[in-house]
Design a protein around this motif. Structure first.
Motif, short mmCIF file in Angstrom:
data_model
loop_
_atom_site.label_atom_id
_atom_site.label_comp_id
_atom_site.label_asym_id
_atom_site.label_seq_id
_atom_site.Cartn_x
_atom_site.Cartn_y
_atom_site.Cartn_z
N HIS A 1 -1.76 13.26 0.95
CA HIS A 1 -1.97 12.87 2.28
C HIS A 1 -2.28 11.44 2.63
O HIS A 1 -1.76 10.96 3.55
CB HIS A 1 -3.31 13.73 2.70
CG HIS A 1 -3.12 15.14 2.89
ND1 HIS A 1 -2.27 15.86 3.69
CD2 HIS A 1 -3.49 16.14 2.04
CE1 HIS A 1 -2.49 17.01 3.79
NE2 HIS A 1 -2.95 17.27 2.51
N ALA A 2 -2.77 10.78 1.50
CA ALA A 2 -2.96 9.21 1.35
C ALA A 2 -1.49 8.66 1.31
O ALA A 2 -1.47 7.78 2.03
CB ALA A 2 -3.66 9.00 0.27
N ASP B 1 0.99 -1.21 0.17
CA ASP B 1 -0.05 0.08 0.02
C ASP B 1 1.10 1.34 0.13
O ASP B 1 0.70 2.12 -0.72
CB ASP B 1 -0.89 0.10 1.21
CG ASP B 1 -2.21 -1.06 1.04
OD1 ASP B 1 -2.33 -1.60 -0.12
OD2 ASP B 1 -2.59 -1.22 2.09
N GLU C 1 -0.08 8.86 4.98
CA GLU C 1 -0.90 7.84 5.68
C GLU C 1 -0.26 6.66 5.45
O GLU C 1 -0.05 5.46 6.44
CB GLU C 1 -2.25 8.18 5.48
CG GLU C 1 -3.18 7.21 6.40
CD GLU C 1 -4.63 7.36 5.98
OE1 GLU C 1 -5.38 6.34 6.46
OE2 GLU C 1 -5.22 8.39 5.55
N ASP D 1 -3.27 12.29 -4.11
CA ASP D 1 -3.18 12.95 -2.79
C ASP D 1 -1.91 12.79 -2.01
O ASP D 1 -1.86 11.36 -1.67
CB ASP D 1 -4.59 12.49 -2.09
CG ASP D 1 -4.92 13.36 -0.88
OD1 ASP D 1 -4.11 14.30 -0.89
OD2 ASP D 1 -5.54 12.61 -0.10
N ALA E 1 1.00 3.87 -3.00
CA ALA E 1 0.73 5.47 -2.73
C ALA E 1 1.88 6.37 -3.34
O ALA E 1 1.54 7.32 -3.59
CB ALA E 1 0.26 5.51 -1.22
#
Length: 99
Positions: A64-65, A48, A68, A62, A52
């Motif tokens: 921010h993703a 993941d 995270e 994004d 990302a």
């Protein structure tokens, strides 16, 4: 642009849980061991985070993703390192035991 793929978790893909003989009363189909589940979680978190990061770098997804996902991967990695350290510590204690 060349299509080059990097994989930091390629070795985890080849990890297979060892099959231990189970007692007949405890044998349940479909249940995986906690260790195999931990490896799966670790591998998924790294995948993941990598996805990302690639999406943010290539298509400007994004950020921010991405942060995270990277934070989640860092937490999972910290947990794995802690477990590894405890296993090594226990092994060293076993070596110190008098025979």
């Amino acid at each position: 642009m060349s299509n080059v793929s990097f994989s930091a978790y390629a070795a985890l893909g080849s990890v297979q849980p060892t099959k231990t003989p189970e007692k007949p009363a405890q044998a349940e189909e479909g249940k995986s061991s906690g260790l195999a589940e931990g490896f799966s979680t670790f591998k998924a978190a790294l995948q993941d985070a990598e996805q990302a990061a690639m999406q943010t770098a290539v298509s400007g997804a994004d950020p921010h993703a991405m942060v995270e996902a990277l934070a989640q991967a860092e937490l999972v990695l910290d947990a794995a390192v802690t477990v590894r350290d405890k296993v090594v510590e226990a092994y060293q204690e076993l070596l110190r035991m008098p025979v």
